[in-house]
Design an enzyme around this catalytic site. Structure first.
Site, PDB file in Angstrom:
ATOM      1  N   TYR A  88       0.846  -1.208   0.000  1.00  0.00           N
ATOM      2  CA  TYR A  88       0.000   0.000   0.000  1.00  0.00           C
ATOM      3  C   TYR A  88       0.880   1.255   0.000  1.00  0.00           C
ATOM      4  O   TYR A  88       0.667   2.195  -0.777  1.00  0.00           O
ATOM      5  CB  TYR A  88      -0.934  -0.009   1.218  1.00  0.00           C
ATOM      6  CG  TYR A  88      -1.754   1.259   1.308  1.00  0.00           C
ATOM      7  CD1 TYR A  88      -2.741   1.525   0.364  1.00  0.00           C
ATOM      8  CD2 TYR A  88      -1.530   2.200   2.315  1.00  0.00           C
ATOM      9  CE1 TYR A  88      -3.480   2.705   0.420  1.00  0.00           C
ATOM     10  CE2 TYR A  88      -2.260   3.371   2.378  1.00  0.00           C
ATOM     11  CZ  TYR A  88      -3.242   3.619   1.431  1.00  0.00           C
ATOM     12  OH  TYR A  88      -3.954   4.785   1.482  1.00  0.00           O
TER      13      TYR A  88
ATOM     14  N   LYS B  61       1.252   4.372  -2.799  1.00  0.00           N
ATOM     15  CA  LYS B  61       1.054   5.798  -2.518  1.00  0.00           C
ATOM     16  C   LYS B  61       2.346   6.583  -2.772  1.00  0.00           C
ATOM     17  O   LYS B  61       2.299   7.773  -3.084  1.00  0.00           O
ATOM     18  CB  LYS B  61       0.527   5.989  -1.091  1.00  0.00           C
ATOM     19  CG  LYS B  61      -0.912   5.457  -0.931  1.00  0.00           C
ATOM     20  CD  LYS B  61      -1.891   6.198  -1.853  1.00  0.00           C
ATOM     21  CE  LYS B  61      -3.316   5.734  -1.710  1.00  0.00           C
ATOM     22  NZ  LYS B  61      -4.279   6.507  -2.515  1.00  0.00           N
TER      23      LYS B  61
HETATM   24  C1  8X3 Z   1      -4.318   5.914   4.755  1.00  0.00           C
HETATM   25  C2  8X3 Z   1      -3.485   6.422   5.857  1.00  0.00           C
HETATM   26  O1  8X3 Z   1      -2.006   5.881   7.829  1.00  0.00           O
HETATM   27  O2  8X3 Z   1      -3.636   4.182   7.196  1.00  0.00           O
HETATM   28  O3  8X3 Z   1      -3.840   6.254   3.523  1.00  0.00           O
HETATM   29  O4  8X3 Z   1      -1.704   4.543   5.849  1.00  0.00           O
HETATM   30  S1  8X3 Z   1      -2.676   5.190   6.702  1.00  0.00           S
END
Ligand code: 8X3
Length: 253
Positions: free
Chosen positions: A154, A158
Site C-alpha cells: 500500500y 502511494k
Molecule cells: C491511509 C493512511 O495511515 O492508514 O492512507 O496509511 S494510513
C-alpha cells in the site's frame, strides 16, 4: 469556483463522496464514477435535489480500462470539458508482512491505486491541455512518505502516486494546468474495513481513542486547492488528525 465540471473516481463512499458533496454544494457539475451503481445513483439523486448541480454517472471498476475509455469518449457534450480530475479511487488490502501476503491483494492495490490513476490521467489530461485549463488532484497518503510494517505494498502504491503527481506537474509546467497530491493520514471511512477484509472490530481499533479526520475534512482541502487563484499551485498537502504525528505515531490519550 462554480459551474465547472469535476470528475471524481471512487465517488460512492468516503473521501470521494465527500468531495462530490462539497463541489456540488458550491454549484459545480459532477461526473461521478464508482462500481456500485445503486450508491452512485442515490448520491446523484441526493445532490441534484439539494444543490444547484447536474450529475453524469459513469459506472465501472477503474481497473477496467476499456470501460473507462468508453465512458470518457461518450461523455455528453455538456460534461466534456473536465476542469478538475480527482483521482480518488484507491484501497489498502491486508496488513500482512510483505513475504506473507497474497499476490491477488497486491495486484488489486497496484492496479487500482497506480494503473487506474494513470489511465484516467491519460484519458483526461490531453483535453485539459487542448483547452489550456484544468487541475488534477490525486489522493495520495501519508503512507507514501515512509513505509510502515504490514503496509509495504500500500505504501509503495502511494509513493507511486507521489512520483506520478510530481512527474505530471513537471510535464505540465509550461501549461496553466495544476497538479496537487493530497496526503491524508487517519480518515474514518470504510478504508480500514476494506483493509481488514471486513473485520469491523479490527477496523474500529484503528480509530480507537483518537478523533480521526473525516472525508469532509479532506473535501474542504480539495476544494480549497481547486479554488486557489490561477497562479497558485498547491503541489502537496499532508493532512493529519491533531493527535497523529506520522503514519505510526498516534496519541490515544
Ligand atoms: C491511509 C493512511 O495511515 O492508514 O492512507 O496509511 S494510513
Amino acid at each position: 469556483m462554480n459551474n465547472k465540471t469535476i470528475l471524481i473516481t471512487g465517488a460512492s463512499s468516503g473521501i470521494g463522496e465527500a468531495i462530490a458533496k462539497k463541489f456540488a454544494a458550491e454549484g459545480n457539475k459532477l461526473i461521478l464514477n464508482g462500481r456500485n451503481q445503486e450508491k452512485i445513483y442515490a448520491l446523484k439523486k441526493e445532490l441534484e435535489k439539494s444543490y444547484n448541480t447536474s450529475i453524469h454517472t459513469i459506472i465501472f471498476d477503474v481497473r477496467d480500462f476499456d470501460a473507462a475509455e468508453k465512458a470518457i469518449k461518450e461523455l455528453p457534450d455538456n460534461f466534456k470539458d473536465i476542469s478538475v480530475l480527482v483521482n480518488n479511487a484507491g484501497l489498502a488490502l491486508g496488513v500482512d508482512k510483505e513475504f506473507e501476503g497474497n499476490m491477488s491483494d497486491y495486484e488489486t492495490m497496484i492496479d487500482t491505486n497506480i494503473k487506474a490513476l494513470l489511465k484516467m490521467t491519460l484519458l483526461v489530461v490531453p483535453g485539459m491541455i487542448q483547452r489550456q485549463e484544468g487541475h488534477v488532484i490525486n489522493i495520495g497518503s501519508i503512507a507514501g512518505e515512509k513505509a510502515y510494517p504490514g503496509g509495504s505494498v500500500y505504501c509503495a502504491t502511494k509513493a507511486a502516486v507521489k512520483a506520478l503527481s510530481d512527474g505530471l506537474r513537471m510535464d505540465l509546467y509550461d501549461t496553466p494546468i495544476r497538479v496537487t497530491n493530497l496526503k491524508p493520514g487517519l480518515v474514518e471511512t470504510n478504508f480500514s474495513v476494506i483493509r481488514y477484509h471486513g473485520n469491523k472490530q479490527k477496523a474500529d481499533n484503528v480509530y480507537r481513542d483518537i478523533k480521526p479526520l473525516t472525508g469532509k475534512d479532506i473535501a474542504e482541502v480539495a476544494y480549497f486547492v481547486a479554488s486557489a487563484p490561477a497562479h497558485v499551485q498547491i503541489s502537496e498537502v499532508e493532512i493529519l488528525a491533531t493527535h497523529q504525528a506520522s503514519a505510526q505515531m498516534v496519541w490515544r490519550g
